[in-house]
Design a protein around this motif. Structure first.
Motif, PDB file in Angstrom:
ATOM      1  N   GLN A  23       0.830  -1.208   0.000  1.00 47.02           N
ATOM      2  CA  GLN A  23       0.000   0.000   0.000  1.00 47.02           C
ATOM      3  C   GLN A  23       0.864   1.258   0.000  1.00 47.02           C
ATOM      4  O   GLN A  23       0.563   2.218  -0.711  1.00 47.02           O
ATOM      5  CB  GLN A  23      -0.927   0.016   1.213  1.00 47.02           C
ATOM      6  N   VAL A  25       3.909   1.567  -1.189  1.00 48.36           N
ATOM      7  CA  VAL A  25       4.539   1.688  -2.501  1.00 48.36           C
ATOM      8  C   VAL A  25       3.536   2.212  -3.530  1.00 48.36           C
ATOM      9  O   VAL A  25       3.859   3.098  -4.341  1.00 48.36           O
ATOM     10  CB  VAL A  25       5.133   0.328  -2.948  1.00 48.36           C
ATOM     11  N   VAL A  26       2.306   1.705  -3.499  1.00 50.54           N
ATOM     12  CA  VAL A  26       1.287   2.141  -4.457  1.00 50.54           C
ATOM     13  C   VAL A  26       0.958   3.616  -4.267  1.00 50.54           C
ATOM     14  O   VAL A  26       0.857   4.368  -5.235  1.00 50.54           O
ATOM     15  CB  VAL A  26       0.020   1.254  -4.339  1.00 50.54           C
ATOM     16  N   LEU A  28       2.851   6.003  -2.934  1.00 56.83           N
ATOM     17  CA  LEU A  28       3.978   6.835  -3.351  1.00 56.83           C
ATOM     18  C   LEU A  28       4.140   6.847  -4.872  1.00 56.83           C
ATOM     19  O   LEU A  28       4.434   7.893  -5.461  1.00 56.83           O
ATOM     20  CB  LEU A  28       5.263   6.348  -2.691  1.00 56.83           C
ATOM     21  N   LEU A  29       3.934   5.709  -5.507  1.00 55.51           N
ATOM     22  CA  LEU A  29       4.026   5.633  -6.959  1.00 55.51           C
ATOM     23  C   LEU A  29       2.925   6.466  -7.617  1.00 55.51           C
ATOM     24  O   LEU A  29       3.186   7.213  -8.569  1.00 55.51           O
ATOM     25  CB  LEU A  29       3.951   4.174  -7.409  1.00 55.51           C
ATOM     26  N   ALA A  30       1.702   6.347  -7.103  1.00 55.76           N
ATOM     27  CA  ALA A  30       0.591   7.114  -7.665  1.00 55.76           C
ATOM     28  C   ALA A  30       0.808   8.613  -7.482  1.00 55.76           C
ATOM     29  O   ALA A  30       0.585   9.404  -8.409  1.00 55.76           O
ATOM     30  CB  ALA A  30      -0.722   6.692  -7.016  1.00 55.76           C
ATOM     31  N   THR A  32       3.675  10.175  -7.124  1.00 51.34           N
ATOM     32  CA  THR A  32       4.784  10.595  -7.976  1.00 51.34           C
ATOM     33  C   THR A  32       4.358  10.720  -9.430  1.00 51.34           C
ATOM     34  O   THR A  32       4.715  11.695 -10.115  1.00 51.34           O
ATOM     35  CB  THR A  32       5.954   9.591  -7.855  1.00 51.34           C
ATOM     36  N   LEU A  33       3.598   9.747  -9.920  1.00 50.73           N
ATOM     37  CA  LEU A  33       3.125   9.814 -11.306  1.00 50.73           C
ATOM     38  C   LEU A  33       2.179  10.991 -11.515  1.00 50.73           C
ATOM     39  O   LEU A  33       2.242  11.671 -12.545  1.00 50.73           O
ATOM     40  CB  LEU A  33       2.447   8.500 -11.699  1.00 50.73           C
ATOM     41  N   TRP A  35       2.149  13.797  -9.780  1.00 47.69           N
ATOM     42  CA  TRP A  35       2.970  15.000  -9.710  1.00 47.69           C
ATOM     43  C   TRP A  35       3.734  15.210 -11.024  1.00 47.69           C
ATOM     44  O   TRP A  35       3.824  16.331 -11.528  1.00 47.69           O
ATOM     45  CB  TRP A  35       3.941  14.895  -8.534  1.00 47.69           C
ATOM     46  N   GLN A  36       4.255  14.133 -11.575  1.00 48.01           N
ATOM     47  CA  GLN A  36       5.055  14.221 -12.794  1.00 48.01           C
ATOM     48  C   GLN A  36       4.215  14.602 -14.007  1.00 48.01           C
ATOM     49  O   GLN A  36       4.636  15.413 -14.825  1.00 48.01           O
ATOM     50  CB  GLN A  36       5.747  12.871 -13.041  1.00 48.01           C
ATOM     51  N   THR A 117      -5.338   2.966  -3.034  1.00 49.10           N
ATOM     52  CA  THR A 117      -4.567   2.428  -1.915  1.00 49.10           C
ATOM     53  C   THR A 117      -5.356   1.350  -1.177  1.00 49.10           C
ATOM     54  O   THR A 117      -4.790   0.326  -0.774  1.00 49.10           O
ATOM     55  CB  THR A 117      -4.174   3.557  -0.950  1.00 49.10           C
TER      56      THR A 117
END
Length: 135
Positions: A23, A25-26, A28-30, A32-33, A35-36, A117
């Motif tokens: 959860q 990792v998901v 933080l990945l979401a 970050t994506l 934001w990017q 999440t």
């Protein structure tokens, strides 16, 4: 050891620990994506939504899964009730703090990453190390 003193498991040995890591990792990945590709507001909105789902689950795991063994059955039941009540209250407080204190905010992004999440727990049986045997 006294019968009334239940055995406490360390946090990293809990059976739910891989789910909590997934959860985290998901979310933080979401974030970050988002934001990017969608901008700063989407990134921190997604982070707020993911943390609103993850932190109460972390609290619940700490409260509910800290005891083991047949002698600790009453403590296990009490800790599950306390963990679930605390999880609901913490979720409501985090949503209130997010919507009252974070400006500007994208509500759809908050709820989207919140649900994403939480969906990780749907796949929890795939993340568990121990497999249940069929009778």
């Amino acid at each position: 050891m006294d019968i009334r003193t239940p055995i406490r498991l360390p946090f990293h040995r809990l059976p739910v620990f891989p789910v909590l890591v997934a959860q985290g990792v998901v979310l933080l990945l979401a974030a970050t994506l988002l934001w990017q590709f969608r901008g700063t507001v989407s990134g921190y909105s997604g982070l707020c939504g993911g943390l609103t789902a993850w932190l109460p689950n972390l609290y619940f795991a700490h409260k509910a899964f800290r005891f083991s063994g047949a002698r600790a059955a009453q403590a296990i039941v009490r800790s599950f009730y306390a963990g679930e009540a605390g999880k609901l209250i913490l979720t409501a407080v985090l949503f209130a703090l997010t919507f009252a204190g974070v400006k500007p905010l994208e509500p759809l992004t908050v709820f989207g990453v919140f649900v994403l999440t939480l969906m990780v727990s749907w796949f929890a049986p795939l993340l568990m190390r121990t497999r249940l045997s069929r009778p």
